[in-house]
Each structure stands twice: as C-alpha cells, then as structure tokens.
Design a protein around this motif. Structure first.
Motif, PDB file in Angstrom:
ATOM      1  N   ASP A 277     -31.171 -13.029  46.444  1.00 25.05           N
ATOM      2  CA  ASP A 277     -29.855 -13.653  46.657  1.00 25.05           C
ATOM      3  C   ASP A 277     -28.736 -12.819  46.043  1.00 25.05           C
ATOM      4  O   ASP A 277     -27.629 -12.771  46.573  1.00 25.05           O
ATOM      5  N   HIS A 278     -29.031 -12.154  44.918  1.00 28.55           N
ATOM      6  CA  HIS A 278     -27.995 -11.448  44.162  1.00 28.55           C
ATOM      7  C   HIS A 278     -28.135  -9.928  44.194  1.00 28.55           C
ATOM      8  O   HIS A 278     -27.338  -9.227  43.583  1.00 28.55           O
TER       9      HIS A 278
ATOM     10  N   TYR B  88     -42.228 -16.497  43.118  1.00 34.15           N
ATOM     11  CA  TYR B  88     -40.966 -17.211  43.309  1.00 34.15           C
ATOM     12  C   TYR B  88     -40.562 -17.941  42.031  1.00 34.15           C
ATOM     13  O   TYR B  88     -39.379 -18.101  41.745  1.00 34.15           O
TER      14      TYR B  88
ATOM     15  N   THR C 289     -28.293  -5.745  49.621  1.00 33.76           N
ATOM     16  CA  THR C 289     -28.543  -7.078  49.076  1.00 33.76           C
ATOM     17  C   THR C 289     -29.389  -7.891  50.053  1.00 33.76           C
ATOM     18  O   THR C 289     -29.143  -7.870  51.258  1.00 33.76           O
TER      19      THR C 289
ATOM     20  N   GLY D   8     -38.547 -15.607  39.880  1.00 38.22           N
ATOM     21  CA  GLY D   8     -37.215 -15.226  40.328  1.00 38.22           C
ATOM     22  C   GLY D   8     -37.079 -14.332  41.532  1.00 38.22           C
ATOM     23  O   GLY D   8     -36.017 -13.726  41.714  1.00 38.22           O
TER      24      GLY D   8
ATOM     25  N   ASP E 262     -36.729 -15.121  44.783  1.00 34.95           N
ATOM     26  CA  ASP E 262     -35.632 -15.600  45.646  1.00 34.95           C
ATOM     27  C   ASP E 262     -34.273 -15.273  45.049  1.00 34.95           C
ATOM     28  O   ASP E 262     -33.374 -14.795  45.748  1.00 34.95           O
ATOM     29  N   GLU E 263     -34.115 -15.534  43.755  1.00 29.43           N
ATOM     30  CA  GLU E 263     -32.836 -15.277  43.100  1.00 29.43           C
ATOM     31  C   GLU E 263     -32.497 -13.790  43.100  1.00 29.43           C
ATOM     32  O   GLU E 263     -31.336 -13.411  43.284  1.00 29.43           O
ATOM     33  N   ALA E 264     -33.504 -12.962  42.893  1.00 27.24           N
ATOM     34  CA  ALA E 264     -33.273 -11.516  42.911  1.00 27.24           C
ATOM     35  C   ALA E 264     -32.733 -11.076  44.270  1.00 27.24           C
ATOM     36  O   ALA E 264     -31.806 -10.267  44.348  1.00 27.24           O
TER      37      ALA E 264
END
Length: 161
Positions: free
Chosen positions: A105-106, A96, A31, A99, A101-103
């Motif tokens: 993060d998760h 960005y 991750t 997604g 950053d979100e990818a």
C-alpha cells in the motif's frame, strides 16, 4: 546495454551482473508492486535483493538478510521498499500478519521464498526464478528466468547482462 521485455531467461555470470539486474529492477519498480525471488539456497536471491535495495537507497546501505526478522523496511529515493524472507513461515497468512499488504500500500516489496504464500501472491509482480548452472570446470553461474504478472506484463527492462 540491451532492452529486454521484463520476461525471458538469461545468464548472470557473476555478482556484478546480479547487481546490474537489481539496479535495473529498482528503476522500474513502482508502488504496489512486488519482485518475487525463488530458487535454491545459495542461488543469489539475497544478493539480488540487496542490489535492488541499494539502488533505491545508497550504495553503502546495510541490507542484512531478513531470515530471522522476516522483514526489513527501507526508505528509498522516492519509493519505500520492504524486503521479506518467507523461508521460515508456515502459512501464507503469516506474511500478511507481518505487513505485506501494508508494504504494498505504501511502497513496493521484494519477497524471497514467495512459494510460502501458497498462491496468495501480489497481483502486480515480477517473478524471478534463479537457478545455479555448474560448468564442466566446476565454476558457477546463475540463470534468471523473469515471469511478469499484472502491471509487469509487457514492460521493458534495460539491463546489460
């Protein structure tokens, strides 16, 4: 089977070798990390990304190239992975916006055409530059150069070339 540091250069003689590299990367990916794939059209970036995603999900997973959708998301075994194809982007900000950053993060990300990020690369990444070698008889092989950054520095990678 050889254990390589996650850096250096080696040959990928066929698609099976590329698939083995994808599986080896999937075993090590965590991750917040990215695999950044660069090379000319037809070098095998999507083939490598597909092998990595299938190693995290199932061997029969449908893994289309995200050239037109820009990103595809997958629920891997214990790790979510997003496959980005940034070829059509015109600015780093667009990655960005869709997604990235979100990818991270998760889960993790596989990024084709990372040069479109214009120096805004994820800090924990393994850059893989793929080149095409043409033999005198006209056959093709690939050469992969691995360059670790951040959390990838000093990490080993089990891979049978």
């Amino acid at each position: 089977m050889i254990v390589l540091r996650a850096e250096g250069e080696f040959r990928l003689d066929d698609e099976a070798a590329t698939a083995r590299l994808g599986a080896a990367l999937a075993r090590e990916l965590k991750t917040g990390e990215a695999i950044c794939l660069s090379g000319p059209l037809g070098a095998g970036k999507s083939t490598l990304a597909r092998a990595l995603v299938r190693a995290l999900t199932t061997p029969g997973e449908e893994v289309p190239s995200p050239t037109f959708t820009l990103v595809q998301f997958y629920e891997g075994e214990g790790l979510k992975v997003a496959h980005f194809d940034l070829y059509r982007l015109t600015s780093a900000e667009e990655a960005y916006e869709i997604g990235l950053d979100e990818a991270l993060d998760h889960g993790a990300a596989v990024i084709e055409w990372p040069e479109r990020l214009e120096g805004h690369l994820p800090p924990d990444r393994l850059d893989i530059e793929i080149a095409i070698d043409i033999s005198p008889d006209g056959g093709e092989a690939r050469r992969a150069r691995l360059i670790p950054a951040g959390a990838w520095e000093g990490r080993g990678l089990e891979f049978a070339a």
